[in-house]
Design an enzyme around this catalytic site. Structure first.
Site, PDB file in Angstrom:
ATOM      1  N   LYS A  68      -8.978  12.678  11.036  1.00  0.00           N
ATOM      2  CA  LYS A  68      -8.382  14.021  11.029  1.00  0.00           C
ATOM      3  C   LYS A  68      -6.882  13.956  10.710  1.00  0.00           C
ATOM      4  CE  LYS A  68      -7.440  18.283  12.519  1.00  0.00           C
ATOM      5  NZ  LYS A  68      -6.143  18.101  13.089  1.00  0.00           N
ATOM      6  N   ASP A  69      -6.188  12.972  11.290  1.00  0.00           N
ATOM      7  CA  ASP A  69      -4.753  12.791  11.034  1.00  0.00           C
ATOM      8  C   ASP A  69      -4.603  11.589  10.106  1.00  0.00           C
ATOM      9  OD1 ASP A  69      -3.590  14.865  12.928  1.00  0.00           O
ATOM     10  OD2 ASP A  69      -4.943  13.755  14.231  1.00  0.00           O
ATOM     11  N   LEU A 106     -11.984  20.065  14.757  1.00  0.00           N
ATOM     12  CA  LEU A 106     -11.535  20.263  16.134  1.00  0.00           C
ATOM     13  C   LEU A 106     -10.076  19.860  16.247  1.00  0.00           C
ATOM     14  CD1 LEU A 106     -14.474  18.966  18.380  1.00  0.00           C
ATOM     15  CD2 LEU A 106     -14.125  21.211  17.352  1.00  0.00           C
ATOM     16  N   SER A 107      -9.311  20.649  16.987  1.00  0.00           N
ATOM     17  CA  SER A 107      -7.904  20.343  17.222  1.00  0.00           C
ATOM     18  C   SER A 107      -7.474  21.022  18.512  1.00  0.00           C
ATOM     19  CB  SER A 107      -7.039  20.862  16.068  1.00  0.00           C
ATOM     20  OG  SER A 107      -5.681  20.913  16.465  1.00  0.00           O
ATOM     21  N   SER A 108      -6.615  20.348  19.261  1.00  0.00           N
ATOM     22  CA  SER A 108      -6.093  20.950  20.501  1.00  0.00           C
ATOM     23  C   SER A 108      -5.337  22.235  20.195  1.00  0.00           C
ATOM     24  CB  SER A 108      -5.152  19.971  21.197  1.00  0.00           C
ATOM     25  OG  SER A 108      -5.787  18.729  21.370  1.00  0.00           O
ATOM     26  N   GLY A 149     -13.572  15.627  19.432  1.00  0.00           N
ATOM     27  CA  GLY A 149     -12.961  14.685  18.481  1.00  0.00           C
ATOM     28  C   GLY A 149     -12.403  13.476  19.228  1.00  0.00           C
ATOM     29  N   HIS A 150     -11.589  13.738  20.264  1.00  0.00           N
ATOM     30  CA  HIS A 150     -11.070  12.630  21.083  1.00  0.00           C
ATOM     31  C   HIS A 150     -12.231  11.835  21.690  1.00  0.00           C
ATOM     32  CE1 HIS A 150      -7.770  15.768  21.651  1.00  0.00           C
ATOM     33  NE2 HIS A 150      -7.078  14.740  21.191  1.00  0.00           N
ATOM     34  N   GLY A 165      -8.211   9.019  14.715  1.00  0.00           N
ATOM     35  CA  GLY A 165      -9.080   9.923  13.970  1.00  0.00           C
ATOM     36  C   GLY A 165      -8.639  10.081  12.519  1.00  0.00           C
ATOM     37  N   GLN A 184      -1.325   9.739   9.671  1.00  0.00           N
ATOM     38  CA  GLN A 184      -1.009   8.978  10.888  1.00  0.00           C
ATOM     39  C   GLN A 184      -1.728   7.624  10.884  1.00  0.00           C
ATOM     40  OE1 GLN A 184      -0.463  10.627  15.043  1.00  0.00           O
ATOM     41  NE2 GLN A 184      -2.614  10.114  15.124  1.00  0.00           N
TER      42      GLN A 184
END
Ligand code: AMP
Length: 276
Positions: free
Chosen positions: A145-146, A180-182, A32-33, A143, A149
């Site tokens: 994803k957030d 995907l996420s840390s 993702g990053h 992203g 944010q």
């Protein structure tokens, strides 16, 4: 690839980089990053990334100390992606003794994640404003994803006249749909097996929307039904205005952001889709 730890070093390197794309991260880098790094490379002459686990966006009971920090692996990924500059500040570099300013973004930062995690977006806005002032990128990449944010940062940049373009990259997923996420590494085997329910719920909402459903409650119930088949605990399921993230009863011409947060044990998973 230059790896620098101080503001002065970033400022010394910056003029040689030309049109600069910037990807701020907290490390534990995944695809993702790296998709944001690739987008930045497409649109800019050089790419800078930062790795900083920002203490001010974590509440005291959250996972700041446990947050994964595989720095060598992260640097290898950034080097392989041809990143020109990596900023790796120490907490004291960003928050030196005497630091006493916080940025509060308004209503958009108070709902959803902001309601569950008070102060979170103030920490995010403050560190992102600092990183923008230090790195002075032309375009910064975040992203979807957030999604909240991204909206908070767009508001910040608009309100404070920060001269940076905000670009948003799509959510990168595992083959089974889990974003995907840390933090996915914290999931137990059972929770990992159940976690794709978030994406399945969002897909069900997309299908219903495509079939003509515009009632927000109907979509919310579809999603909640998928999550209730798991041991996940719902923090929220939101059907919101794409600009303000205020909750909708009926989805209008602007479409909606459908987002949810679900806890599996102590791990919170976030996901969203944009309708319309
Ligand atoms: P973080 O390291 O979690 O602060 O994330 C750094 C950036 O990567 C943020 O802009 C995130 O929205 C973005 N990001 C995180 N996960 C994903 C993903 N699965 N797909 C695309 N971007 C992501």
């Amino acid at each position: 690839m230059r790896i620098v730890r101080t503001v002065e070093e970033v400022r010394a390197v910056r003029p040689s980089l030309g049109r600069l794309g910037f990807v701020p991260t907290m490390g534990a880098l995944h695809d993702g990053h790296m998709s944001l790094v690739a987008l930045a490379a497409e649109r800019c002459e050089a790419v800078a990334a930062s790795i900083f686990v920002n203490p001010t966006q974590f509440a005291p009971h959250e996972d700041l100390a446990q947050y994964p920090r595989p720095i060598e692996a992260d640097l290898a990924k950034l080097e392989a992606a041809d990143v020109a500059l990596v900023f790796l500040p120490a907490p004291e570099t960003i928050y030196p003794s005497g630091f006493d300013t916080r940025i509060e973004v308004g209503a958009i930062a108070d709902r959803l994640e902001g309601a569950v995690r008070p102060g979170h977006f103030s920490g995010v806005a403050t560190v992102v404003a600092k990183l923008f002032n230090i790195v002075t990128p032309d375009i910064a990449f975040f992203g979807q994803k957030d999604v909240q944010q991204t909206r908070v940062i767009m508001q910040l940049v608009r309100d404070l006249d920060i001269p940076v373009e905000i670009a948003i990259g799509p959510t990168i997923r595992e083959p089974d749909g889990l974003a995907l996420s840390s933090r996915n590494i914290y999931l137990s085997t059972t929770a990992r097996a159940e976690a794709p329910a978030l994406h399945r719920g969002l897909c069900a909402a997309e299908d219903a929307y495509a079939a003509g459903t515009r009632d927000a409650n109907t979509l919310r119930q579809l999603i909640e039904a998928r999550i209730r088949q798991t041991k996940g605990v719902i923090d929220y399921v939101s059907i919101a205005d794409p600009d303000t993230l205020a909750e909708l009863e009926v989805i209008g011409a602007k479409g909606a952001v459908v987002s949810l947060a679900v806890r599996f044990g102590t791990t919170r998973l976030l996901d969203n889709v944009i309708l319309g």
